[in-house]
Design an enzyme around this catalytic site. Structure first.
Site, PDB file in Angstrom:
ATOM      1  N   GLY A 114      -7.961 -40.997   0.963  1.00 22.55           N
ATOM      2  CA  GLY A 114      -6.955 -40.903  -0.080  1.00 22.55           C
ATOM      3  C   GLY A 114      -7.436 -40.168  -1.313  1.00 22.55           C
ATOM      4  O   GLY A 114      -6.845 -40.300  -2.389  1.00 22.55           O
ATOM      5  N   GLY A 115      -8.517 -39.397  -1.161  1.00 15.50           N
ATOM      6  CA  GLY A 115      -8.958 -38.545  -2.262  1.00 15.50           C
ATOM      7  C   GLY A 115      -9.303 -39.277  -3.538  1.00 15.50           C
ATOM      8  O   GLY A 115      -9.141 -38.732  -4.630  1.00 15.50           O
ATOM      9  N   SER A 200     -12.180 -38.568   5.153  1.00 18.59           N
ATOM     10  CA  SER A 200     -11.620 -37.839   4.014  1.00 18.59           C
ATOM     11  C   SER A 200     -12.260 -38.355   2.731  1.00 18.59           C
ATOM     12  O   SER A 200     -13.472 -38.319   2.588  1.00 18.59           O
ATOM     13  CB  SER A 200     -10.089 -37.962   4.005  1.00 18.59           C
TER      14      SER A 200
END
Length: 534
Positions: A114-115, A200
């Protein structure tokens, strides 16, 4: 300890209820289909009020038995489907285990993606039940502070009380790891055999943990998936972002304490107005360009909590003896095309490809296209665009990490590509998703699996309908759980996976049929090295 199902109406789908002790009090979880599930366990205390931008308060013990049947609140972010409302007080974790029986199973401690600004440990695709049930491991996932509330850098204006402010979200994860160290034996896990992993933004979090002294005592091996955190945010960039935020709020630096009185939802709205720059994509070595990269929130190389960039200039010495997995998905970009409704790329011809790439690569554009056409003579312009976009987004950093870890000469590093191809089309195009960013989540969690009741399988969100996906998912999950158990990835019907070295440069391609490929993408990587991108 188990309790009969009758008399407890909340979790009506539980087979029975399970009670266990922890260091702060007793918990009631549920047993369902052979897995004990504990949701919403508090692992640290309050992060609101006077604890905003500071270490969490001490967790207070409770009396009686506390229910651990519902997921805890995720960090402040837009509301999440099928999850509790986000809250500033969000330090909860979830545990999936085959049994609370004091057996020493490997522990797989996952950090969501989710960055650094969205996500939680309750996302459906990363449900840990199948890993626990089918591979006899314990899975743990945390919620932790995100965005501005987790990573606003105040060290230079707020004094010693706020030291480490730019890394509160990471320090929350360390608190979660400490909770695992102190408690996981009661959940059938081995506190001396903990693997950290994530995809991610979660891969970038894992990169940071791999370099953080505070995390070092609590894990033994790691996996960085489609989120190579080579570099994080510098103090200079973080300070510029803080200055920009204060200016937008019309707060002078000396009055920074006014930030403590602004409602969290208002801070979230302001965060949304600032430039969004995922820190782990800040891999350009041009320092002046990076200084212009202010905006966005994520870990800060503050010299203390995060002493240096995770993998620049070298792999972190602190984790020299900890085995590492690292890699990426072959078609990362198709996720972003889907997310951003980019249909234009799918109809590119080679002239259009040049125009699309030139703003980013300038005079190197013809050489890049020529190299890719030579390496893949039958590839279309859209396929080459996806290949270039995917390897520059997640691949080059992954290779960089593997090379630096191999050069270190300590514990082994294993490089992978996930390559199972989904036939689902990107909406508005005839271009298949292939292996998009984030598709690996449901595969490695073994959540691409035929229904246990024998009913017809539903289409996978990204993975499509082909039954081969079940085999690819099993391979992925078995490789990762074996690595968690032994420090060496292996699976039945999968070739032996050699550690990466600078001679063979072996890469495992994960699919329904796995294969080891030596020196994969050699022409393309030579190109990226020649123009200073690797």
């Amino acid at each position: 300890m188990t309790l009969p199902r009758s008399g407890f109406s909340f979790a009506g789908n539980a087979d029975e209820f399970v009670i266990t002790d922890t260091s702060h009090g007793r918990l009631r979880g549920m047993r369902k289909d052979g897995v004990n599930l504990f949701r919403g366990i508090p692992y640290a205390g309050r992060t609101s009020g006077d604890r905003r931008f500071r270490r969490a308060a001490q967790l207070q013990p409770w009396t009686g038995v506390r229910d651990a049947l519902e997921f805890g609140a995720p960090a402040i972010q837009p509301p999440r489907r099928n999850e509790p409302a986000p809250s500033e007080d969000c330090l909860f974790l979830n545990v999936w285990t085959p049994a609370n029986d004091n057996r020493k199973r490997p522990v797989m401690f996952y950090s969501h993606g989710g960055g650094f600004v969205i996500g939680s440990g309750a996302a459906a695709g990363q449900d840990g039940s199948n890993l626990a049930r089918n591979f006899d491991v314990v899975v743990v996932e945390t919620n932790h502070r995100l965005g501005l509330l987790g990573f606003l850098y105040l060290d230079e204006i707020a004094g010693a009380e706020y030291a480490g402010s730019g890394n509160m979200g990471m320090l929350d994860i360390v608190d979660g790891l400490k909770w695992v160290h102190d408690n996981i034996a009661r959940f059938g896990g081995d506190p001396a055999n903990v693997m950290i992993w994530g995809e991610s933004g979660g891969g970038a979090k894992t990169s940071c943990l791999y370099a953080m002294p505070g995390a070092a005592p609590y894990f033994n091996k790691a996996s960085i998936e489609s989120g190579p955190g080579v570099r994080m945010t510098s103090r200079e960039t973080a300070a510029e972002t803080t200055a920009m935020l204060l200016k937008e709020l019309n707060i002078s630096p000396k009055d920074w304490r006014k930030l403590l009185d602004i409602p969290a939802t208002d801070l979230l709205a302001m965060q949304g107005k600032l430039p969004f720059v995922p820190p782990f994509l800040e891999k350009n070595r041009n320092q002046r360009a990076m200084r212009r990269n202010y905006g966005g929130f994520g870990p800060v190389v503050d010299g203390i909590v995060l002493p240096h960039h995770p993998f620049d200039p070298t792999a972190p010495a602190i984790s020299r003896n900890k085995p590492l997995l690292v890699g990426w998905n072959e078609d990362e970009y198709t996720f972003f095309a889907w997310e951003r409704k980019d249909t234009e790329f799918a109809s590119l011809d080679f002239e259009g490809l040049h125009k699309r790439l030139e703003p980013q690569y300038g005079p190197d554009t013809p050489t890049i296209i020529e190299t890719y056409r030579k390496a893949s003579p039958n590839a279309t312009a859209p396929q080459i665009f996806v290949a270039i976009s995917s390897i520059t987004m997640m691949g080059l950093g992954s290779v960089d990490i593997a090379e630096k870890k191999a050069k270190q000469g300590g514990a082994p590093v294993y490089l992978y590509n996930f390559g199972y191809k989904s036939e689902k089309k990107i909406p508005g195009t005839d271009y298949p998703m292939g292996t998009p960013h984030a598709m690996d989540i449901s595969f490695k969690f073994n959540n691409e699996i035929p229904p246990r009741d024998g009913s017809q399988p539903k289409e996978s969100f990204f993975g499509g309908n082909r039954p081969e996906r079940f085999r690819a998912s099993h391979h992925f999950a078995e490789l990762w759980t074996t690595f968690a158990r032994t420090g060496k990835p292996a699976a039945q019907d999968v070739p032996a996976w050699p550690a990466y070295n600078l001679q063979r440069r072996s890469t495992m391609r994960i699919d329904a049929q796995c294969e080891v490929i030596d020196n994969r993408f050699s022409q393309e990587l030579a190109l990226w090295r020649s123009i200073g991108k690797l």
